[in-house]
Enzyme design. Sequence first.
Site, mmCIF file in Angstrom:
data_model
loop_
_atom_site.group_PDB
_atom_site.id
_atom_site.type_symbol
_atom_site.label_atom_id
_atom_site.label_comp_id
_atom_site.label_asym_id
_atom_site.label_seq_id
_atom_site.Cartn_x
_atom_site.Cartn_y
_atom_site.Cartn_z
ATOM 1 N N LYS A 15 -49.919 44.421 76.272
ATOM 2 C CA LYS A 15 -49.131 45.600 75.933
ATOM 3 C C LYS A 15 -50.018 46.741 75.438
ATOM 4 C CE LYS A 15 -47.743 43.943 71.381
ATOM 5 N NZ LYS A 15 -48.948 44.399 70.671
ATOM 6 N N ARG A 90 -42.768 44.483 63.930
ATOM 7 C CA ARG A 90 -42.909 43.075 64.317
ATOM 8 C C ARG A 90 -41.776 42.229 63.776
ATOM 9 N NH1 ARG A 90 -49.335 41.501 64.112
ATOM 10 N NH2 ARG A 90 -49.805 42.684 65.973
ATOM 11 N N ARG A 129 -61.306 33.937 76.934
ATOM 12 C CA ARG A 129 -62.043 35.182 76.693
ATOM 13 C C ARG A 129 -63.399 34.908 76.046
ATOM 14 N NH1 ARG A 129 -58.038 39.757 74.271
ATOM 15 N NH2 ARG A 129 -58.183 38.467 72.403
ATOM 16 N N ARG A 162 -64.258 34.717 70.239
ATOM 17 C CA ARG A 162 -63.781 35.189 68.938
ATOM 18 C C ARG A 162 -63.014 34.085 68.224
ATOM 19 N NH1 ARG A 162 -60.377 40.536 68.898
ATOM 20 N NH2 ARG A 162 -58.921 38.840 69.181
ATOM 21 N N ARG A 173 -50.280 32.003 66.613
ATOM 22 C CA ARG A 173 -49.892 33.418 66.760
ATOM 23 C C ARG A 173 -48.656 33.554 67.644
ATOM 24 N NH1 ARG A 173 -55.106 35.853 69.027
ATOM 25 N NH2 ARG A 173 -54.170 37.903 68.815
#
Length: 219
Positions: A15, A90, A129, A162, A173
């Site tokens: 997003k 949120r 990633r 990360r 999450r």
Amino acid sequence: MKSRLIFLGGPGAGKGTQAQRLAEKLGIPQVSTGDLLREAAAQGTELGLAAKTFMDKGALVPDKVVVGLVQQRVAQDDCRKGWILDGFPRTLPQAQELDETLKAVGQRLDLVIEVNVPDSVIVKRLTGRRICRGCSAPYHVEFAPAKVADKCDKCGGELYQRADDNEKTVQERLEVYHKQTEPLIGYYRNQGLLKQVDATGPIDGIFRQIEDLVAVGQT
Ligand SMILES: [Zn+2]
């Protein structure tokens, strides 16, 4: 043209990328709470340091911290023509607080775009990633691999993952996202503001869907 927009979507849904592109096209600011929080953290303000302890754990930052930063931001001059909120609200209380804030300054939310990607796809995207320690170039072990394993194509630097991108943190999450943010989807649907975009395909196709939504009702 709809110009006061909220983007909803889980971690790794893309997003932020879409919001940035739309903001450039419309010539309005993309207000990312991630950026607001990072700036506050880097400046070492009290709010910023409080935020940092939560961000380091991959947890959500408390409402009062985020709300304070967003309220200051949308009141600035460059937000007069419009803005795109990315990463806020949120939670339902944040959404209700945002409604009050906007009413007070005579602004109105035009559209809420939910960037929708299945959890299994998100997990694959995020856990794969890698980032170069030398030049911060982004890679993905499956979708954008380096030519030599764990070495940056550009500078030869070491690639790392990360802390946020390990599977356990990503799952946590996602759980937080579903629990806290999904009530917002019903909230905005009831107001007739919600539109959903299927964001599993190529980035350009997703953007075209978003452009169409924003242009609806344009005269
Ligand atoms: Zn590099």
